[in-house]
Design an enzyme around this catalytic site. Structure first.
Site, PDB file in Angstrom:
ATOM      1  N   ASP A   1     -21.164  72.210  -9.268  1.00  0.00           N
ATOM      2  CA  ASP A   1     -22.494  72.576  -9.772  1.00  0.00           C
ATOM      3  C   ASP A   1     -23.320  71.373 -10.213  1.00  0.00           C
ATOM      4  O   ASP A   1     -24.109  71.450 -11.155  1.00  0.00           O
ATOM      5  CB  ASP A   1     -22.376  73.586 -10.933  1.00  0.00           C
ATOM      6  CG  ASP A   1     -21.524  74.781 -10.533  1.00  0.00           C
ATOM      7  OD1 ASP A   1     -21.751  75.301  -9.430  1.00  0.00           O
ATOM      8  OD2 ASP A   1     -20.626  75.166 -11.297  1.00  0.00           O
TER       9      ASP A   1
ATOM     10  N   GLY B   1     -26.415  70.880  -3.296  1.00  0.00           N
ATOM     11  CA  GLY B   1     -27.171  71.622  -2.280  1.00  0.00           C
ATOM     12  C   GLY B   1     -28.595  71.127  -2.160  1.00  0.00           C
ATOM     13  O   GLY B   1     -29.134  71.018  -1.061  1.00  0.00           O
TER      14      GLY B   1
ATOM     15  N   ASN C   1     -16.794  80.400  -2.314  1.00  0.00           N
ATOM     16  CA  ASN C   1     -16.700  80.094  -3.751  1.00  0.00           C
ATOM     17  C   ASN C   1     -17.839  79.156  -4.152  1.00  0.00           C
ATOM     18  O   ASN C   1     -18.215  79.068  -5.306  1.00  0.00           O
ATOM     19  CB  ASN C   1     -15.336  79.477  -4.119  1.00  0.00           C
ATOM     20  CG  ASN C   1     -14.894  78.355  -3.198  1.00  0.00           C
ATOM     21  OD1 ASN C   1     -15.487  78.147  -2.140  1.00  0.00           O
ATOM     22  ND2 ASN C   1     -13.858  77.642  -3.573  1.00  0.00           N
TER      23      ASN C   1
ATOM     24  N   GLY D   1     -21.663  77.765  -4.387  1.00  0.00           N
ATOM     25  CA  GLY D   1     -22.963  78.419  -4.545  1.00  0.00           C
ATOM     26  C   GLY D   1     -24.040  77.357  -4.542  1.00  0.00           C
ATOM     27  O   GLY D   1     -24.051  76.488  -5.392  1.00  0.00           O
ATOM     28  N   HIS D   2     -24.887  77.375  -3.545  1.00  0.00           N
ATOM     29  CA  HIS D   2     -25.950  76.379  -3.445  1.00  0.00           C
ATOM     30  C   HIS D   2     -27.298  77.075  -3.489  1.00  0.00           C
ATOM     31  O   HIS D   2     -27.574  77.934  -2.664  1.00  0.00           O
ATOM     32  CB  HIS D   2     -25.832  75.601  -2.126  1.00  0.00           C
ATOM     33  CG  HIS D   2     -24.588  74.801  -2.032  1.00  0.00           C
ATOM     34  ND1 HIS D   2     -24.021  74.428  -0.832  1.00  0.00           N
ATOM     35  CD2 HIS D   2     -23.801  74.289  -2.984  1.00  0.00           C
ATOM     36  CE1 HIS D   2     -22.936  73.719  -1.069  1.00  0.00           C
ATOM     37  NE2 HIS D   2     -22.780  73.627  -2.369  1.00  0.00           N
ATOM     38  N   THR D   3     -28.105  76.712  -4.468  1.00  0.00           N
ATOM     39  CA  THR D   3     -29.433  77.313  -4.546  1.00  0.00           C
ATOM     40  C   THR D   3     -30.448  76.337  -3.974  1.00  0.00           C
ATOM     41  O   THR D   3     -30.539  75.200  -4.438  1.00  0.00           O
ATOM     42  CB  THR D   3     -29.800  77.607  -6.018  1.00  0.00           C
ATOM     43  OG1 THR D   3     -28.714  78.317  -6.597  1.00  0.00           O
ATOM     44  CG2 THR D   3     -31.062  78.437  -6.114  1.00  0.00           C
TER      45      THR D   3
ATOM     46  N   GLN E   1     -17.676  72.360  -4.150  1.00  0.00           N
ATOM     47  CA  GLN E   1     -16.916  72.052  -5.359  1.00  0.00           C
ATOM     48  C   GLN E   1     -17.003  70.547  -5.692  1.00  0.00           C
ATOM     49  O   GLN E   1     -18.028  69.943  -5.443  1.00  0.00           O
ATOM     50  CB  GLN E   1     -15.456  72.522  -5.250  1.00  0.00           C
ATOM     51  CG  GLN E   1     -15.303  74.029  -5.192  1.00  0.00           C
ATOM     52  CD  GLN E   1     -15.573  74.611  -3.819  1.00  0.00           C
ATOM     53  OE1 GLN E   1     -15.105  74.090  -2.822  1.00  0.00           O
ATOM     54  NE2 GLN E   1     -16.331  75.671  -3.756  1.00  0.00           N
TER      55      GLN E   1
ATOM     56  N   LEU F   1     -31.258  64.978 -15.348  1.00  0.00           N
ATOM     57  CA  LEU F   1     -31.423  64.091 -16.498  1.00  0.00           C
ATOM     58  C   LEU F   1     -32.480  64.650 -17.453  1.00  0.00           C
ATOM     59  O   LEU F   1     -32.368  64.526 -18.672  1.00  0.00           O
ATOM     60  CB  LEU F   1     -31.853  62.702 -15.993  1.00  0.00           C
ATOM     61  CG  LEU F   1     -31.887  61.565 -16.992  1.00  0.00           C
ATOM     62  CD1 LEU F   1     -30.513  61.295 -17.572  1.00  0.00           C
ATOM     63  CD2 LEU F   1     -32.426  60.295 -16.336  1.00  0.00           C
TER      64      LEU F   1
HETATM   65  P1  IMP Z   1     -11.450  79.269  -6.565  1.00  0.00           P
HETATM   66  O1  IMP Z   1     -12.003  78.139  -5.765  1.00  0.00           O
HETATM   67  O2  IMP Z   1     -12.267  80.501  -6.483  1.00  0.00           O
HETATM   68  O3  IMP Z   1      -9.999  79.499  -6.276  1.00  0.00           O
HETATM   69  O4  IMP Z   1     -11.519  78.831  -8.107  1.00  0.00           O
HETATM   70  C1  IMP Z   1     -10.714  77.782  -8.620  1.00  0.00           C
HETATM   71  C2  IMP Z   1     -11.481  77.017  -9.687  1.00  0.00           C
HETATM   72  O5  IMP Z   1     -12.551  76.317  -9.077  1.00  0.00           O
HETATM   73  C3  IMP Z   1     -12.109  77.894 -10.766  1.00  0.00           C
HETATM   74  O6  IMP Z   1     -12.098  77.188 -11.985  1.00  0.00           O
HETATM   75  C4  IMP Z   1     -13.536  78.064 -10.285  1.00  0.00           C
HETATM   76  O7  IMP Z   1     -14.422  78.327 -11.354  1.00  0.00           O
HETATM   77  C5  IMP Z   1     -13.789  76.691  -9.689  1.00  0.00           C
HETATM   78  N1  IMP Z   1     -14.822  76.689  -8.650  1.00  0.00           N
HETATM   79  C6  IMP Z   1     -14.698  77.077  -7.365  1.00  0.00           C
HETATM   80  N2  IMP Z   1     -15.849  76.909  -6.704  1.00  0.00           N
HETATM   81  C7  IMP Z   1     -16.723  76.380  -7.583  1.00  0.00           C
HETATM   82  C8  IMP Z   1     -18.086  75.957  -7.479  1.00  0.00           C
HETATM   83  O8  IMP Z   1     -18.729  76.011  -6.432  1.00  0.00           O
HETATM   84  N3  IMP Z   1     -18.634  75.462  -8.615  1.00  0.00           N
HETATM   85  C9  IMP Z   1     -17.952  75.355  -9.791  1.00  0.00           C
HETATM   86  N4  IMP Z   1     -16.673  75.719  -9.920  1.00  0.00           N
HETATM   87  C10 IMP Z   1     -16.069  76.238  -8.828  1.00  0.00           C
END
Ligand code: IMP
Length: 448
Positions: free
Chosen positions: A88, A92, A113, A115-117, A299, A407
């Site tokens: 985060d 993106g 998993n 998320g890109h806005t 990630q 920032l």
């Molecule tokens: P998983 O990838 O869903 O298995 O989650 C494993 C860990 O990675 C957890 O702590 C999630 O919150 C974190 N995580 C997975 N994808 C993201 C992302 O795009 N942003 C922030 N944390 C993520």
């Protein structure tokens, strides 16, 4: 204004550059800027032909003023954007800005998993999960590489959402035939595993990521290319689902469920067919044809299966190594790797977070930075910038630039802290590197 960002050129660390904000119409700017890239000795990096740099008109003056156009134009033929913290960081948005100057944008790991806005020229918001952030730029080819895991119902939902808003996808998205399929049952298993862990849960996104990568590694996973052989698909899916049923009491499975899932996948297979491609071949041919490729990391390194705060990590490799294994790009072809750093730190889910601001104090950053998950809507844990973790991440990835984001969020605060070292709580001794051992981590505190 959360759209502001800064680029720190590691070849010229004094130059801290304000880059851009989204929105506004775009226009072409011709530029043949000098290179400012410094690579480790012995590493040759394929250069792009001098680029015509496209930036949003609204951001143009700022970009020209600080010379960021030079930096964008001098990016290598194969470049990457990676997260440096716990995700985060705003990758993106940077990818969306850079995509205008690249022929291909590719995802190499993870799945929905992420998320890109991102926003189109009219300011319309798009929350993407699996589709690469380059999709809003009509000229860009988007690739979902072999290292990613693909949940087809989710992918089609994203494609439908884009197409209903006038963004064409067919012929512009390629899905690797080697990528693994993530089924609904993987998501069920993700939830069951988390429930089993009780208070020690990882706090996953429940998108089935871990269970799908487990199927891949244990070697009974089903790949995108298997959709072209529906005769054997049934048997494969049966084996996979039986495996889950034998492990989890709460997992409902019978022939009816299998038949229904196979029927769904017959339709998905037909719809996906034009998107399926040998992306390893496509990418390597593109490199030979001097096309430019931007890799979009999902990630971040602190969530990396090897380098992150294991077991509180995701199940893929969001660090530099994942680019090669997840796309079939040879290491010597890689050039610039840009690390995206948020000016403070956030984390979703459980696990160590040495610079975390606990209690209500964290709310100030959370609200100011709108720190709520794009994928799950969960409030993000907030804390100060952690230089120890960032240095560790820089060592692993060898970034050529850092892009500092958000920032401006800190302007709302009367006091700003930066974590500069770790010390053992009991004797104050300095901890020299980022600890692997969670017990040591617990006994460690950040110093500001
Ligand atoms: P998983 O990838 O869903 O298995 O989650 C494993 C860990 O990675 C957890 O702590 C999630 O919150 C974190 N995580 C997975 N994808 C993201 C992302 O795009 N942003 C922030 N944390 C993520």
């Amino acid at each position: 204004m959360t759209a502001a960002s800064l680029t720190l050129d590691l070849a010229n660390p004094v130059a801290l550059r304000r880059v851009s904000s989204h929105g506004g119409s775009r226009r072409w700017v011709g530029h043949h800027g000098p290179s400012s890239l410094r690579l480790p000795k012995g590493l040759r990096c394929p250069r792009r032909a001098p680029a015509r740099v496209l930036v949003p008109a609204a951001a143009l003056t700022a970009v020209e003023e600080i010379g960021a156009v030079d930096r964008i134009a001098s990016l290598s033929q194969v470049a990457a954007v990676l997260g440096t913290q716990w995700g985060d960081e705003g990758k993106g948005k940077l990818v969306d800005i850079l995509a205008r100057n690249f022929d291909v944008v590719a995802r190499c790991q993870g799945g929905a998993n992420a998320g890109h806005t991102i926003y189109n020229a009219e300011g319309k918001k798009f929350a993407l999960h699996l589709v690469p952030s380059g999709i809003l730029n009509e000229e860009t080819l988007c690739i979902i590489g072999n290292g990613a895991v693909v949940h087809l119902p989710g992918l089609f939902q994203e494609i439908d959402g884009l197409e209903s808003n006038g963004v064409s996808c067919e012929g512009r998205i390629l899905v690797s035939d080697r990528a693994h399929l993530l089924f609904d049952f993987h998501q069920v298993v993700d939830g069951l595993r988390e429930a089993e862990l009780g208070n020690s849960l990882i706090g996953t996104t429940k998108r089935g990521i871990g269970p799908c990568y487990s199927s891949k590694v244990i070697r009974n996973g089903i790949r995108v290319c298997d959709l072209r052989h529906m005769d054997t698909f049934v048997q494969k899916l049966d084996t996979l689902m039986r495996d889950a049923a034998s492990r989890f009491e709460g997992f409902k499975y019978n022939v009816d469920i299998l038949d229904k899932e196979v029927d769904r996948y017959k339709k998905f297979a037909e719809r996906l067919d034009p998107f399926i491609s040998d992306t390893v071949h496509v990418i390597n041919e593109s490199i030979l044809q001097k096309k430019s490729i931007l890799v979009e990391g999902g990630q971040a390194t602190m969530l990396d299966i090897d380098f992150g705060t294991y077991p509180f990590v995701t199940s893929s490799s969001p660090s530099a190594g994942g680019i090669c294994t997840g796309l079939g790009i040879a290491p010597r072809c890689l050039g610039d790797i840009i690390g995206v750093v948020k000016a403070y730190t956030t984390r979703v889910g459980s696990g160590p977070f040495p610079t975390e601001i606990l209690g209500k104090s964290g709310d100030v950053l959370r609200v100011a930075g709108m720190e709520f998950g794009t994928t799950t809507g969960r409030p993000r844990r907030c804390g100060w910038l952690d230089i120890v973790a960032l240095k560790y991440c820089c060592q692993i990835n060898g970034f050529s630039s850092l892009n500092l984001t958000k920032l401006d969020v800190l302007s709302e605060l009367s006091e700003i802290k930066i974590g500069i070292s770790y010390r053992r709580k009991n004797d104050g001794e300095k901890v020299e590197s980022f600890p692997a051992d969670l017990h040591l981590m617990e006994q460690t505190q950040a110093c500001f």
